[in-house]
Design an enzyme around this catalytic site. Structure first.
Site, PDB file in Angstrom:
ATOM      1  CB  SER A   1     -22.291  39.127  41.630  1.00 13.96           C
ATOM      2  OG  SER A   1     -21.938  40.129  42.547  1.00 13.96           O
TER       3      SER A   1
ATOM      4  CG  HIS B   1     -25.638  42.863  43.457  1.00 10.54           C
ATOM      5  ND1 HIS B   1     -26.074  42.021  44.442  1.00 10.54           N
ATOM      6  CD2 HIS B   1     -24.340  42.502  43.206  1.00 10.54           C
ATOM      7  CE1 HIS B   1     -25.111  41.177  44.774  1.00 10.54           C
ATOM      8  NE2 HIS B   1     -24.049  41.454  44.036  1.00 10.54           N
TER       9      HIS B   1
END
Length: 258
Positions: free
Chosen positions: A133, A186
């Site tokens: 991710s 992230h």
């Protein structure tokens, strides 16, 4: 009364998978193989994870392996489903060689290096992360900058929201809703995506002359199925140039990803 249902079409999914470009296939294959290997060889997860205090000269490989390793089946599936269309689009735009160079090099080492520096130097912590991710948010941030050049804002009631901010909103939502996700990881991925979208790190790509020479010398387009050459890129070397007319239409540690 007739009802229309959304039907699951295996033929369309099969056709989409068979049309995936070469580097996308290679990276997805590596992700699946590493996860399968980690089932009997559980030590592989710790070996591949980005553990800040374990990163040294002899273990720099972690900066490239951590996006490929996942904690479990659902972690793997969610990340692969999110990554595949973004990665396939990136390769169609920039070519197989560029995608391979970036995703086996700077697109792992740069966000990973920032994460290690912040974790060790600022937070004084040692939280391990792994998962593709970080690439998802890197690519989303890059796409958001493209959208911003053509359509700077979208409206929610009386408010105008800059389109470049949508990946940050998604990162915050996921960090609140999904347990054990890495907000910092992230954000590091998104930061590199923004830099790429702003063309600040495009120098990381080898010169086009070199890419063309390698392709012609090795006849990569003729030898490798699903290879995307420099000449076949969809939008040109660095994407679509912005126009002056803006569209007004709306638009065991922590894991990276849901």
């Amino acid at each position: 009364m007739a009802y229309t249902f959304v039907q699951f079409n295996p033929a369309r999914i099969r056709s989409y998978i068979f049309r995936l470009p070469l580097c996308t296939r290679i990276l997805l294959f590596a992700i699946f193989v590493l996860w399968l290997a980690s089932i009997p060889l559980t030590w592989l997860r710790a070996w591949a994870a980005l553990i800040p205090r374990e990163v040294g000269l002899a273990s720099m490989y972690r900066l490239n392996t951590f996006p490929l390793m996942h904690l479990g089946f659902f972690h793997l599936i969610f990340n692969v489903l999110a990554l595949t269309p973004l990665l396939e689009r990136f390769e169609a735009e920039y070519g197989t060689l560029v995608t391979l160079v970036l995703f086996t090099g700077p697109f792992g080492t740069l966000p990973g290096g920032i994460y290690v520096l912040v974790e060790r130097g600022v937070l004084r912590s040692n939280t391990a992360v792994q998962g593709a991710s970080i690439w998802v948010f890197l690519l989303l941030a890059s796409e958001a900058m493209k959208t911003y050049k053509a359509n700077p804002h979208f409206s929610i009631g009386p408010y105008k929201i800059p389109t470049w901010s949508t990946p940050l909103f998604l990162i915050l939502v996921i960090s609140f809703l999904v347990p054990n996700t890495s907000l910092l990881g992230h954000l590091c991925g998104a930061a590199i995506g923004y830099l790429w979208g702003l063309s600040y790190i495009k120098f990381l790509v080898p010169p086009e002359k070199i890419l063309r020479y390698i392709e012609s010398k090795l006849n990569l387009l003729g030898r490798l199925p699903h290879y995307v050459s420099v000449d076949q890129k969809t939008y040109g070397r660095y994407g679509v140039l912005p126009t002056t007319t803006a569209s007004r239409s709306p638009e065991g540690g922590q894991r990276l990803g849901p």
